[in-house]
Design an enzyme around this catalytic site. Structure first.
Site, short mmCIF file in Angstrom:
data_model
loop_
_atom_site.label_atom_id
_atom_site.label_comp_id
_atom_site.label_asym_id
_atom_site.label_seq_id
_atom_site.Cartn_x
_atom_site.Cartn_y
_atom_site.Cartn_z
N PRO A 81 72.25 66.43 20.20
CA PRO A 81 73.50 66.97 20.96
C PRO A 81 74.70 67.47 20.17
O PRO A 81 75.03 66.54 19.48
CB PRO A 81 73.67 66.14 21.96
CG PRO A 81 73.11 64.84 21.55
CD PRO A 81 72.21 64.99 20.71
N THR A 121 78.44 69.10 20.53
CA THR A 121 79.50 69.94 21.35
C THR A 121 80.13 71.17 20.33
O THR A 121 80.33 70.66 19.28
CB THR A 121 80.51 69.11 21.68
OG1 THR A 121 80.07 68.30 22.68
CG2 THR A 121 81.91 69.77 22.02
N GLN A 171 72.00 67.44 28.00
CA GLN A 171 72.51 66.24 27.75
C GLN A 171 73.82 66.37 28.64
O GLN A 171 74.56 67.05 28.71
CB GLN A 171 73.29 66.00 26.30
CG GLN A 171 73.63 64.63 26.47
CD GLN A 171 74.75 64.32 24.92
OE1 GLN A 171 75.65 64.90 24.70
NE2 GLN A 171 74.34 63.21 24.51
N HIS A 213 74.26 60.91 28.63
CA HIS A 213 75.07 60.52 27.47
C HIS A 213 75.64 59.11 27.85
O HIS A 213 77.05 59.25 28.59
CB HIS A 213 76.05 61.87 27.61
CG HIS A 213 76.89 61.94 26.18
ND1 HIS A 213 77.06 60.36 25.33
CD2 HIS A 213 77.80 62.72 25.60
CE1 HIS A 213 77.77 60.92 24.30
NE2 HIS A 213 78.18 61.94 24.46
N ASN A 243 79.17 57.24 22.34
CA ASN A 243 80.43 57.74 21.78
C ASN A 243 81.77 57.56 22.80
O ASN A 243 82.50 58.28 22.71
CB ASN A 243 80.23 59.31 21.65
CG ASN A 243 79.15 59.36 20.61
OD1 ASN A 243 78.77 58.46 19.88
ND2 ASN A 243 78.53 60.62 20.35
N TYR A 259 82.07 57.71 26.13
CA TYR A 259 82.47 58.28 27.56
C TYR A 259 82.18 57.50 28.52
O TYR A 259 81.73 56.05 28.29
CB TYR A 259 81.69 59.74 27.36
CG TYR A 259 82.09 60.68 26.10
CD1 TYR A 259 83.50 61.02 26.31
CD2 TYR A 259 81.41 60.64 25.00
CE1 TYR A 259 83.97 61.56 25.21
CE2 TYR A 259 81.96 61.65 23.91
CZ TYR A 259 83.05 62.11 24.00
OH TYR A 259 83.74 62.78 22.88
N ARG A 293 77.66 53.00 11.55
CA ARG A 293 78.08 54.04 10.35
C ARG A 293 77.22 53.81 9.08
O ARG A 293 77.06 52.69 8.68
CB ARG A 293 79.58 53.76 10.14
CG ARG A 293 80.37 54.37 11.11
CD ARG A 293 81.82 54.12 11.00
NE ARG A 293 82.55 54.45 12.08
CZ ARG A 293 82.74 55.47 12.70
NH1 ARG A 293 82.31 56.63 12.20
NH2 ARG A 293 83.54 55.69 13.90
N GLY A 317 72.96 60.18 10.11
CA GLY A 317 73.12 60.39 8.53
C GLY A 317 71.69 60.49 7.97
O GLY A 317 71.42 60.48 6.80
#
Ligand SMILES: Cc1cc2nc3c(=O)[nH]c(=O)nc-3n(C[C@H](O)[C@H](O)[C@H](O)COP(=O)(O)O)c2cc1C
Length: 367
Positions: free
Chosen positions: A29, A31, A104, A180, A183, A185, A272, A302
């Site tokens: 997904p 944005t 999503q 979702h 991240n 939300y 990360r 990644g």
């Protein structure tokens, strides 16, 4: 020389009894902030159909479930009839190429401002703790308005917004929805202990922090069937000030609990990336959750051709989703197949408004 065996990413995978994929390269997904007035446009049809290939699976950009779900300019919604109608040609174009597409569905919670909220009210969340100023890659600072903590009696209303959005997605022709839950939300605001400071039945213990997410899962699965519901989680990231003191316990609990609901896939974001001996490597910390979850597992974060193939070959994941690489390479499966060069992505156009530049103008390989 490479072997004649098909590369692991190009082998088939059965997602559900009615949905078989012929490769494992998923569009993550993304944005793009080009849905003017929260409505998908003609250029969405072009953008998604460019990235569709026979037997592939695409996940749309985050799409708002209601008028309180919004926090960014020109992100699409799926709560009005007009929005549902506008998604239909996007879905049809993707299907015409033989690919499947999940929508999503998203509520930003506290990642919003008064300007985005109906009546200029406070954004809603699990908490009254606001998100601190966020520094963007292009040197801007984004600020958010202080949220209002949802009353217990209001929470079923937000759950129901997800249910209705899922129904609308099916009405628009989507093959399913991805919740979702990543991240920073609203779902993650409830899940993580940095942003859930409640002491009622939606906070306190791990089980109670996961209750909202699982109620959304339950409502959406009952509405459209588990075979059409995936969920995305990012237990290890700290995006939008959302982090957890025990991400492993959170991820394991959720991966296990999701089995009770028959969710078709779990899409998880890696911690990360680490730099090891000067090379970026994917941390590959998600195996316990892949093993705990009985459905299809999608790893993200990644990955490239080499790391993606290795992850599938080793049984570390079933599918791999690609964000920035797919954004810049509309024919990514083809490029992986032949080992072609990659276009570089341009971050400066990730969130600009132009319907073409940095959106539908990334070149295809020459035929
Ligand atoms: C431009 C951009 C927009 C994004 N939008 C979303 C989004 O709408 N929903 C979401 O879950 N993740 C979103 N992400 C995160 C990506 O899905 C993905 O997790 C991230 O890019 C890491 O994967 P990659 O290394 O393959 O790019 C976005 C990332 C980028 C770069």
């Amino acid at each position: 020389m490479e072997s004649k065996e098909p590369m692991p990413l190009l082998t088939p995978h059965k997602l559900s009894p009615s949905l078989s994929l012929s490769h494992r390269i998923i569009l993550a997904p993304l944005t793009r902030q080009r849905a003017y007035g929260n409505i998908p446009q003609k250029h969405h049809v072009t953008y998604y159909s460019q990235r569709a290939s026979a037997g592939g699976l695409l996940v749309t950009e985050a799409t708002g479930v209601s008028d309180t779900a919004q926090g960014y300019r020109d992100t699409p919604g799926i709560w009005t009839a007009e929005q549902v109608e506008a998604w239909r040609p996007v879905v049809d174009a993707v299907h015409a190429k033989g690919a499947a597409i999940f929508c999503q569905i998203w509520h930003v919670g506290r990642v919003s401002t008064f300007e985005f909220q109906p009546g200029g009210k406070a954004p809603v969340s699990s908490t009254t703790k606001g998100v601190g100023p966020q520094f963007t890659f292009d040197g801007r600072v984004e600020e958010f308005s202080p949220p209002r903590k949802l009353e217990v009696e209001e929470i079923p209303g937000i759950v129901d917004d997800f249910r209705k959005a899922a129904r609308n997605a099916i009405d628009a022709g989507f093959d399913g929805v991805e919740l979702h839950g990543a991240n920073g939300y609203i779902i993650e605001q409830f899940l993580k202990d940095s942003s859930n400071d409640r002491d009622d039945e939606y906070g306190g213990s791990l089980e109670k922090r996961c209750r909202f997410a699982l109620e959304v899962v339950d409502a959406v699965v009952k509405e459209i069937g588990g075979d059409r519901v995936g969920i995305r989680l990012s237990p290890f990231t700290d995006y939008m000030d959302c982090h957890d003191s025990d991400p492993h316990a959170l991820a394991l609990y959720m991966s296990t609990k999701l089995n009770d609901h028959g969710v078709v896939y779990l899409h998880m974001i890696e911690p990360r990336m680490a730099i090891v001996e000067g090379r970026r490597v994917v941390p590959k910390r998600l195996l316990p959750y892949k093993e705990a979850f009985k459905g299809t597992f999608i790893a993200n974060g990644g990955y490239d051709r080499e790391e993606g193939n290795k992850a599938v070959e080793e049984g570390y994941t079933d599918l791999v989703s690609f964000g920035r690489l797919f954004l810049a390479n509309p024919d990514l499966p083809k490029r992986f197949e032949i080992g072609a060069e990659m276009n570089n992505y341009d971050r400066m156009t990730f969130y600009t408004s132009d319907p073409v530049v940095g959106y539908t103008d990334y070149p295809f390989l020459l035929e």
